[in-house]
Each structure stands twice: as structure tokens, then as C-alpha cells.
Scaffold this active site. Structure first.
Site, PDB file in Angstrom:
ATOM      1  N   CYS A   1      -6.496   7.334   5.268  1.00  0.00           N
ATOM      2  CA  CYS A   1      -5.774   7.586   6.521  1.00  0.00           C
ATOM      3  C   CYS A   1      -6.193   8.928   7.128  1.00  0.00           C
ATOM      4  O   CYS A   1      -6.149   9.967   6.458  1.00  0.00           O
ATOM      5  CB  CYS A   1      -4.269   7.566   6.287  1.00  0.00           C
ATOM      6  SG  CYS A   1      -3.367   7.829   7.825  1.00  0.00           S
TER       7      CYS A   1
ATOM      8  N   GLN B   1       0.852  -1.198   0.000  1.00  0.00           N
ATOM      9  CA  GLN B   1       0.000   0.000   0.000  1.00  0.00           C
ATOM     10  C   GLN B   1       0.882   1.241   0.000  1.00  0.00           C
ATOM     11  O   GLN B   1       1.867   1.314   0.749  1.00  0.00           O
ATOM     12  CB  GLN B   1      -0.915   0.044   1.223  1.00  0.00           C
ATOM     13  CG  GLN B   1      -1.965   1.155   1.054  1.00  0.00           C
ATOM     14  CD  GLN B   1      -2.731   1.485   2.315  1.00  0.00           C
ATOM     15  OE1 GLN B   1      -2.137   1.790   3.349  1.00  0.00           O
ATOM     16  NE2 GLN B   1      -4.049   1.423   2.245  1.00  0.00           N
TER      17      GLN B   1
ATOM     18  N   GLY C   1     -14.077  -2.824   8.718  1.00  0.00           N
ATOM     19  CA  GLY C   1     -14.462  -2.091   9.925  1.00  0.00           C
ATOM     20  C   GLY C   1     -15.175  -2.986  10.924  1.00  0.00           C
ATOM     21  O   GLY C   1     -16.185  -3.615  10.600  1.00  0.00           O
TER      22      GLY C   1
HETATM   23  C1  LIG Z   1      -2.632   1.025  14.317  1.00  0.00           C
HETATM   24  C2  LIG Z   1      -3.362   1.159  13.015  1.00  0.00           C
HETATM   25  C3  LIG Z   1      -2.647   1.367  11.853  1.00  0.00           C
HETATM   26  C4  LIG Z   1      -3.303   1.497  10.621  1.00  0.00           C
HETATM   27  N1  LIG Z   1      -2.561   1.660   9.486  1.00  0.00           N
HETATM   28  C5  LIG Z   1      -3.193   1.719   8.279  1.00  0.00           C
HETATM   29  C6  LIG Z   1      -2.441   1.804   7.066  1.00  0.00           C
HETATM   30  O1  LIG Z   1      -1.217   1.815   7.045  1.00  0.00           O
HETATM   31  N2  LIG Z   1      -3.161   1.883   5.902  1.00  0.00           N
HETATM   32  C7  LIG Z   1      -4.534   1.855   5.868  1.00  0.00           C
HETATM   33  O2  LIG Z   1      -5.138   1.915   4.795  1.00  0.00           O
HETATM   34  N3  LIG Z   1      -5.241   1.769   7.000  1.00  0.00           N
HETATM   35  C8  LIG Z   1      -4.617   1.673   8.191  1.00  0.00           C
HETATM   36  N4  LIG Z   1      -5.353   1.525   9.331  1.00  0.00           N
HETATM   37  C9  LIG Z   1      -6.802   1.341   9.222  1.00  0.00           C
HETATM   38  C10 LIG Z   1      -7.161  -0.152   9.144  1.00  0.00           C
HETATM   39  O3  LIG Z   1      -6.607  -0.759   7.999  1.00  0.00           O
HETATM   40  C11 LIG Z   1      -8.694  -0.348   9.137  1.00  0.00           C
HETATM   41  O4  LIG Z   1      -9.224   0.324   8.023  1.00  0.00           O
HETATM   42  C12 LIG Z   1      -9.341   0.199  10.403  1.00  0.00           C
HETATM   43  O5  LIG Z   1      -8.616  -0.187  11.549  1.00  0.00           O
HETATM   44  C13 LIG Z   1     -10.786  -0.287  10.522  1.00  0.00           C
HETATM   45  O6  LIG Z   1     -10.862  -1.682  10.651  1.00  0.00           O
HETATM   46  P1  LIG Z   1     -11.112  -2.382  12.091  1.00  0.00           P
HETATM   47  O7  LIG Z   1     -12.300  -1.699  12.711  1.00  0.00           O
HETATM   48  O8  LIG Z   1     -11.378  -3.828  11.736  1.00  0.00           O
HETATM   49  O9  LIG Z   1      -9.866  -2.207  12.906  1.00  0.00           O
HETATM   50  C14 LIG Z   1      -4.715   1.425  10.565  1.00  0.00           C
HETATM   51  C15 LIG Z   1      -5.440   1.234  11.745  1.00  0.00           C
HETATM   52  C16 LIG Z   1      -4.793   1.112  12.952  1.00  0.00           C
HETATM   53  C17 LIG Z   1      -5.607   0.874  14.185  1.00  0.00           C
END
Ligand SMILES: Cc1cc2nc3c(=O)[nH]c(=O)nc-3n(C[C@H](O)[C@H](O)[C@H](O)COP(=O)(O)O)c2cc1C
Length: 313
Positions: free
Chosen positions: A105, A75, A205
Site C-alpha cells: 500500500c 488481508q 496490475g
Molecule cells: C481504490 C483502490 C483501493 C485499493 N485497496 C487495496 C487494498 O486494500 N489492499 C491492497 O493490497 N491493494 C489495494 N489496492 C491495490 C490493488 O489491489 C491493485 O494492486 C492495484 O490496483 C493494481 O492493479 P490494477 O492495475 O489491476 O488496478 C487498491 C487499489 C485501488 C485503486
């Protein structure tokens, strides 16, 4: 949920359960383990296209990838269409079959630069970024949020733009930028994206259990799911969702993660960097709380392993 193959711009995935990009967490060793456990695709954490073009040393560590990942996905983030395309065409990304563009992001550093989720407010520029990246010949996918704020949701329009610009898959994180990582996932918005395009749509999510994955697919009609934080707490979530039999236990998994990193990192680096990740693994495990405190003083991987062994004794 039903496990089915996905075709992403001609790249075939065996299944439709994906590991999200997670900055600071989705290193090559973790991704390899998640794939072994049942994830069909795993993304590197987001990498700056400018960092790539300036040969930043840290960036190349982030792009380390092994053949444990049959299909390889990186990515990148940025908002300059030419630099983004050059990054896609660069040697650094040559090992990757799929390049995902981060348009979700929320962190202020990126947002203020017009990158990440800021592109949700600049659809014309976002379109140029996607279409230039597509010209690189790589399979391009986009991960984005529902909008910047709850009262300005752009999911459907953005999904259409991505498909029109040549993206081969989209992942919709069903929260706006303003919610960061908390609050309900807007399944209706993800469903709108699914109905608007014919490329695969992945829902993201709030997946922390197998039932969460099933519910998200049912509510959205999405072609697959992407697991993020749920995988940090329990990487076995992939075998649970895909109903893949697992022969290793949690302790073995943690040891494999630690040892896997030795391919490129010195012992002390691993000891420091794995503290936070092991703390995630120990969430909810009996004795995990006290162990987390002890992890903070570990300076070697042997010390880390001793703490982990005690918890799983
Ligand atoms: C610590 C952390 C780092 C993340 N880094 C990225 C990233 O590098 N690129 C991205 O697209 N999303 C990133 N996200 C978002 C996640 O990929 C995801 O979209 C978000 O956590 C929602 O999913 P969840 O509710 O299952 O955690 C990050 C989220 C967290 C918590």
C-alpha cells in the site's frame, strides 16, 4: 489464459483468477458476486491489525464473509510482528482460510508508519512479520510491489524472503510505490519473482480485459492473475477470462450487489456507499455520465435502483 487449479499451502483453488483487495470496494456482497462470476478467490480490503485487536466496530463489518466464498481470504496490514500474529490468531480472522499481508500500500498514512509498501525498504522486519504470522498456523500470503522507487527494485529478493519466511503464495503488483496505480507494469520483475520461488506467484496490475490477463501471464510466467480496478468497472471480467457462461445481466448484478449488502447494513448506508461503486459500473455505459450525477442525490436503495433501471432500459 489457461485456467488451472492452485494449491496455496494446502488450500485448493479451482482456478487461478483472483479478485484483488480494494479498500472501499471489496465488501462481502461484491466478493460473493465475483466468485459466482468466476473468481477463484477474493480478498477483503486491507484491515488494520491494530483495529482488529482493539475491536474497532468498522473493522468487523469489513470482515463480514458469507459461504458464497468457498475459500475465504482476508488481508491485514501492520508492521509489529507480535500484533500481526495475534491478529491472525484472533477470533475475527477465524472464519478465513487464508490471510494476506499487505506490503504494497502506497498511501502516506501507512507508509509513514512503516506499514504497507514501507516494508519493502525494511526486509528484515518484513521477514519477521511474515514468519510470526506463519506461526499462527494460518495459511499466509503476501501482496507486494516491485519496490518503493523504480531505481530501487527489490522484487526478487522480497519474493525469496516471503517464501523463506513461510508464505504460501505471493502476489506481485508490477509497479513501484512511486507509480501508485499508473504507468506500465514491469513484467520482467514479476518474471524474476516467478523464477526465484516455487510457491505460486500471482501477477497483478493493468488487467482490464481478457487479453490483458493472457498477455500478463505470457510475459511473466505467473501461475495466475489478480484483477483489481478492472473488476470494479466490469465484474463480468471474471467470466470472460475463465470463459464461464453468465446468465445474469449488468442490471441484475447491480441489484444483487445492493440487496446483498442488506444482510448487515441499513438502507441509507447502502444508498450512500453504493454511489461510488455504481458510478464505476456505469463507466462506459451509455447514459452513465448523467446517471452518475443523479446517483449523488439518492438516499434510498429504491432510488438507486430506479437510476440504474433507467440506464439499462
Ligand atoms: C481504490 C483502490 C483501493 C485499493 N485497496 C487495496 C487494498 O486494500 N489492499 C491492497 O493490497 N491493494 C489495494 N489496492 C491495490 C490493488 O489491489 C491493485 O494492486 C492495484 O490496483 C493494481 O492493479 P490494477 O492495475 O489491476 O488496478 C487498491 C487499489 C485501488 C485503486
Amino acid at each position: 489464459m489457461e485456467i488451472k487449479p492452485l494449491n496455496i499451502g494446502g488450500v485448493r483453488l479451482e482456478g487461478n483468477v483472483l479478485l484483488a483487495p480494494l479498500a472501499g470496494y471489496t465488501d462481502f456482497a461484491f466478493r460473493g458476486l465475483c466468485v459466482e462470476l468466476g473468481a477463484s478467490l477474493a480478498f477483503t480490503e486491507m484491515v488494520s491489525c491494530k483495529g482488529l485487536m482493539y475491536n474497532n466496530e468498522n473493522t468487523s463489518a469489513l470482515l463480514t464473509v458469507t459461504d458464497k466464498e468457498r475459500v475465504k481470504a482476508a488481508q491485514i496490514f501492520g508492521n509489529d510482528p507480535q500484533i500481526m500474529r495475534a491478529a491472525c490468531e484472533s477470533e475475527h480472522l477465524a472464519p478465513f482460510d487464508i490471510i494476506d499481508i499487505n506490503m504494497g500500500c502506497p498511501v502516506p498514512k501507512l507508509y509513514k508508519n512503516g506499514e504497507g509498501s514501507a516494508l519493502l525498504e525494511n526486509i528484515a522486519l518484513a521477514e519477521k512479520v511474515v514468519s510470526e504470522c506463519v506461526k499462527s498456523g494460518k495459511v499466509i500470503t503476501v501482496k507486494f510491489r516491485t519496490g518503493v522507487t523504480e531505481d530501487k527494485l527489490v522484487t526478487e529478493e522480497f519474493a525469496r524472503m516471503c517464501e523463506g519466511a513461510g508464505a504460501s503464495m505471493i502476489t506481485v503488483h508490477g509497479r513501484p510505490r512511486s507509480a501508485y496505480y499508473s504507468g506500465d507494469v514491469n513484467t520482467a520483475q514479476i518474471a524474476k519473482a516467478k523464477n526465484a520461488v516455487s510457491i505460486p506467484v500471482i501477477a497483478n496490475g493493468g488487467i482490464f480485459t481478457e487479453d490483458d490477463a493472457t498477455a500478463l501471464v505470457e510475459a511473466t510466467g505467473a501461475d495466475g492473475v489478480m484483477v483489481a480496478r478492472g473488476a470494479l468497472y466490469d465484474p463480468f471480467i471474471f467470466s470472460k477470462i475463465t470463459r464461464k457462461t453468465q446468465l445474469i445481466g449488468f442490471k441484475e448484478l447491480i441489484f444483487m450487489h445492493v440487496d446483498g449488502l442488506k444482510l448487515i447494513h441499513p438502507d441509507r448506508w447502502i444508498a450512500h456507499n453504493m454511489r461510488k461503486q455504481i458510478a464505476c459500473y456505469l463507466k462506459g455505459v451509455r447514459g452513465g455520465k448523467q446517471a452518475k450525477i443523479r446517483l449523488l442525490s439518492c438516499e434510498t436503495t429504491e432510488e438507486l435502483k430506479a437510476v440504474v433501471s433507467e440506464v439499462f432500459e
